[in-house]
Design an enzyme around this catalytic site. Sequence first.
Site, PDB file in Angstrom:
ATOM      1  N   GLU A  70       0.822  -1.215   0.000  1.00 52.67           N
ATOM      2  CA  GLU A  70       0.000   0.000   0.000  1.00 52.67           C
ATOM      3  C   GLU A  70       0.858   1.269   0.000  1.00 52.67           C
ATOM      4  OE1 GLU A  70      -2.552   0.479   3.442  1.00 52.67           O
ATOM      5  OE2 GLU A  70      -2.677   2.627   3.025  1.00 52.67           O
ATOM      6  N   SER A 108      -4.280   5.419  -0.091  1.00 55.42           N
ATOM      7  CA  SER A 108      -5.599   4.917   0.248  1.00 55.42           C
ATOM      8  C   SER A 108      -6.570   6.063   0.043  1.00 55.42           C
ATOM      9  CB  SER A 108      -5.574   4.461   1.709  1.00 55.42           C
ATOM     10  OG  SER A 108      -6.733   3.743   2.014  1.00 55.42           O
ATOM     11  N   ARG A 129       7.234   5.704   1.561  1.00 52.58           N
ATOM     12  CA  ARG A 129       6.994   4.481   0.806  1.00 52.58           C
ATOM     13  C   ARG A 129       7.297   4.683  -0.680  1.00 52.58           C
ATOM     14  NH1 ARG A 129       1.840   1.330   3.630  1.00 52.58           N
ATOM     15  NH2 ARG A 129       2.782   1.275   5.709  1.00 52.58           N
TER      16      ARG A 129
END
Length: 415
Positions: free
Chosen positions: A348, A351, A388
């Site tokens: 992920e 979101s 990330r």
Amino acid sequence: MIDLKLLQKDFDAISAKLARKGVDTTLIKTLKEKNEKLKLAKTEFETLQAAQNSMSKDFGIYKREGKDISELKAKVDANKIKITEALDIQRTAQEELETLAMAIPNMPDDSVPDGEDEDDNVEIKKVLTPKEFGFTPKEHWELAEQNGWIDFERGVKLATSRFSVSFGMGAKLERALINFMLNFNSKRGFDEVSVPALVNRAALEGTGQLPKFEDDLYKMQDQELFLIPTAEVPLTNLFQDEILSEDKLPIKMTAYTSCFRKEAGAAGRDTRGMIRQHQFHKVELVSIAKPQQSEEIFNDMVTCASDILTALELPHRLVTLCTGDLGFSAAYTVDIEVWLPGQNTYREISSISNTREFQARRAKIRYKDGKKNSFVHTLNGSALAVGRTLVAIMENNQNEDGSITIPEVLKPYIF
RNA sequence: GGAUCUUUGGCAGAGUUGGUCGAAUGCACCGGUCUUGAAAACCGGCGAGGGUCACACCUCCCAGAGUUCGAAUCUCUGAGGGUCCA
């Protein structure tokens, strides 16, 4: 917060929807009963109050006319005792109702697939194909250390575990990513905003982090303030308790902030590297929209986040979250997962959720809908989680010698 | 940190011997008359939540507590803002 009027009218439909998200029907039944109890208590109190008000008016008249007030006073005093009791009952009922209602999650959209956890999420599509490496790709922490970009030990030294420090090109890349993403989002019509990193309880209740998830938040010791877990909180609550004029909508915003999470439930998971940190950088998108606009804006937000990854040439996929993986406030959510060759999996990185009226009802964000006032829809999504993204760049752009190729679109941002 | 002032509807701004104030007035806004159209002028409407078929009715004048039959108006505490002092 769920619509109590609707609950009263259509208990079966609502409890069925919430059951899909694992909410016990007896809980919803209790909620309904408490709501009915409150209504009764209110009626009782208001009747007494109305009597009191009218007697008080008489009081003024009597005095002006010089009439005897002793009898009236006796009546009024007696009524006052009843009012105090009735008010007490009403308050208790109110508190009980609120405590319960605030802890109940949003109803999942009918389109949300059933499922237990992330394994039941449904892939929508893949974007870009992961490239073949002629060697075994390394994981990001190894690359980060080898290149001197990220120092995990020194983060621990300064704070505690799950903190890290970026150096040199690692730090520059973070900054480049933030600027790149903000610019990208601006071009897509999201206005840049700079917000506080500390917010009060009301803000966190508005977006749904409180009262249920206090354990995940860092709280100040001497003041009722919390470090934000996401820019969604300050951005959405900018309009708390406001009635927006229709022509202002939709409001589309983007902001970069640090985010702070205790990760209380994540013990033992992702302990290496910077996938799960207590403090991380994120560029966020938040939209406030009329109900009929929210679907389209949701798609814009998903596209925006996905296009950032495409621009960075990072393979990724879009998945629809199943009921079991859906967050507290979301009616439906699309996750974007980026390909990490070192871990040989998608992880992920964004979101994006539509909460519909759920947050708006809690935070009292409304708009002039012609004559009447209606709740807006609020939407939020990351575009993107910076750490990330850096991880993804490291793993996808690594060379056999461990060096990392900087994405073309970021070069103008690095000096 | 100390002293003092202040906090009213989208904005501005009345309301200080507590009663008929959810609140004057102006602006903004909405509807209408007038006009080829617009502006101006004039007429009407115009805070929010709950409640009702609709009324009635209840609550809200920064928040909380108190005095009182009755508080926007008095008292206390807290929060925000201004000014002066340190």
